[in-house]
Design a protein around this motif. Structure first.
Motif, short mmCIF file in Angstrom:
data_model
loop_
_atom_site.label_atom_id
_atom_site.label_comp_id
_atom_site.label_asym_id
_atom_site.label_seq_id
_atom_site.Cartn_x
_atom_site.Cartn_y
_atom_site.Cartn_z
N THR A 10 8.52 -16.59 3.79
CA THR A 10 9.12 -15.47 3.06
C THR A 10 9.19 -15.82 1.58
OG1 THR A 10 11.35 -16.37 3.29
CG2 THR A 10 10.55 -14.95 5.08
N GLU A 22 15.00 -9.62 -3.74
CA GLU A 22 15.41 -8.21 -3.59
C GLU A 22 14.42 -7.29 -4.32
OE1 GLU A 22 19.20 -5.29 -4.64
OE2 GLU A 22 19.46 -7.48 -4.73
N CYS A 24 11.28 -7.83 -4.83
CA CYS A 24 10.06 -7.77 -4.01
C CYS A 24 10.24 -6.79 -2.85
CB CYS A 24 9.72 -9.16 -3.46
SG CYS A 24 9.17 -10.34 -4.71
N GLU A 25 11.40 -6.84 -2.23
CA GLU A 25 11.68 -5.92 -1.13
C GLU A 25 11.67 -4.47 -1.61
OE1 GLU A 25 15.40 -7.30 0.37
OE2 GLU A 25 14.52 -8.99 1.48
N LYS A 30 6.76 -7.30 1.76
CA LYS A 30 7.51 -7.89 2.87
C LYS A 30 7.28 -9.40 2.96
CE LYS A 30 7.49 -3.58 5.47
NZ LYS A 30 7.01 -2.86 6.66
#
Length: 448
Positions: A10, A22, A24-25, A30
């Motif tokens: 991740t 955050e 990136c999300e 993902k």
């Protein structure tokens, strides 16, 4: 297996801070791409980096995230964050703008200020943006050098990071002088990231000149296209090429499609031809001014026009997530450009399609493409009788388009050979009635 496990890490496990994870999300990222998974840990350790990766691999995130992390860490220890902290050099205006947009999206939670310095936009407007002392400068080499030379109070004396994106193109003759001048005036004590599709002799020379013990990451060891891309070709007589284009677009209504041509004139003529047939097409080429180029790109991104007719000015770096199909109306003379063109679709794990229209004069170029990618492409199925049902409509649409261009005076030849129909048709590659049956037989023999 070790590589696969690393890719599956991740963003948090790569060592990024929660604010960036955050971000990136929020962008829908993902898991890290291969180049991100391999570059980010080394970059966070403060190493210079060389990244070799195919187009659409996510390399902007690979260099933007470590730079933003360094900014965050400085902000924690100091009351102010230094201006002109990082500079990213790009070979094209559109790519520079896109890189800046990605920086701003990733840095939205930390009040990041970013400026874009490219040609075709008023210098004074850019000077005012520089006066606000942004953290990140994204620029084409020539315009950056213009500001370093002429804009009072602007320097890159505080620069901590330099990124050379698409370095193989930055080392072309048109950029080489500006790039040398920039490297002479920026601090030697900096981190340098160099990203390139290919490791040319010039890129190696640049590596030796401006990187210190770099870590080299090769996310793709050879020219390749992604597995989620469905590639086909269609052998067509030159005189029916536009008919086949219209047929394919009609068979795929509503698809978001990029159509690549060889000349700027052809982008305009094809866009007019398609619009006269009720298609939502718009051209983009190097002959258009910057505001028109951006306007066309934004209309395509927003879905107002679903067909973008373009030259290779749009073949590198542009991330338009919704592209369903790439059509090579003209086969590129440089087979490596094929990789960049079809890389506009099937990005970040999504599927996409690419169809190449090959006429009797482009056979050798197409064979070189198949050799480069290491596979023989299947033929796009189409009955010529069915395609030629469109011939009358297409011919009339072409006639109206040529008349429109002639009346606007927009297709005059610099060499003084007039503005006649032959010249206009030649730019589109449709004024050729030679038989191609023998050529097709030769082509099929060579592919066996």
């Amino acid at each position: 297996m070790a590589e696969e496990n690393e890719v599956e890490k991740t963003f948090k496990e790569l060592g990024l801070r929660d604010e960036l994870v955050e971000a990136c999300e929020n962008l829908g990222w993902k898991t890290p791409s291969k180049i991100q998974a391999e570059v980010i840990p080394h970059a966070l350790e403060g190493k210079d980096m060389i990244g070799l990766a195919q187009t659409g691999s996510g390399k902007t995130g690979a260099f933007a995230l470590p730079i933003l992390q360094a900014l965050l860490e400085i902000a924690e220890n100091q009351r102010t964050v230094p201006a002109f902290f990082a500079c990213v050099l790009s070979p094209t205006r559109e790519l520079a703008i896109q890189i800046a947009e990605q920086f701003e999206a990733l840095g939205s939670g930390i009040s990041l200020k970013c400026v874009v310095l490219v040609g075709g936009i008023d210098m004074m407007q850019q000077t005012l943006a520089l006066a606000k002392r942004p953290h990140i400068v994204v620029a084409t080499p020539g315009r950056l050098m213009d500001h370093l030379t002429n804009t009072k109070g602007f320097s890159l004396g505080t620069l901590r990071y330099l990124v050379l994106d698409e370095a193989d193109r930055l080392l072309n003759e048109e950029f080489e002088k500006s790039l040398d001048e920039i490297l002479n005036v920026i601090p030697q004590a900096r981190k340098t990231y160099l990203f390139s599709a290919t490791m040319t002799k010039k890129v190696r020379k640049l590596e030796r000149a401006c990187l210190k013990n770099p870590v080299k990451i090769e996310a793709s060891s050879k020219y390749s296209t992604v597995d989620t891309l469905k590639q086909q070709y269609r052998f067509v007589p030159a005189k029916y090429k536009e008919c086949y284009l219209v047929y394919i677009l009609t068979e795929m209504p509503g698809f978001s499609t990029m159509v690549f041509t060889r000349t700027c004139d052809a982008t305009r003529l094809l866009a007019l031809l398609l619009r006269n047939l009720g298609q939502r097409a718009i051209p983009i080429s190097g002959q258009m001014n910057q505001s028109k180029r951006l306007g066309a790109l934004n209309k395509f991104k927003a879905g107002e026009c679903n067909i973008l007719i373009c030259t290779d000015v749009a073949s590198r770096g542009l991330d338009i997530p919704s592209v369903d199909m790439v059509i090579n109306y003209d086969i590129p003379t440089n087979s490596k450009d094929y990789i960049h063109r079809v890389g506009r679709t099937a990005r970040a794990g999504r599927s996409g399609g690419a169809i190449s229209l090959v006429n009797q004069y482009e056979l050798e170029w197409f064979l070189q493409i198949e050799k480069l990618i290491g596979k023989k492409l299947p033929e796009f199925p189409a009955e010529e009788d069915e395609v030629l049902l469109l011939l009358e409509q297409v011919t009339e649409a072409k006639r109206i388009s040529i008349t429109t261009i002639k009346e606007s005076g927009g297709n005059k030849r610099r060499r003084g050979d007039g503005d006649n129909d032959d010249n206009i048709e030649r730019s589109l590659g449709i004024n050729n009635n030679k038989k191609n049956n023998n050529k097709k037989q030769q082509f099929n023999k060579k592919r066996k």
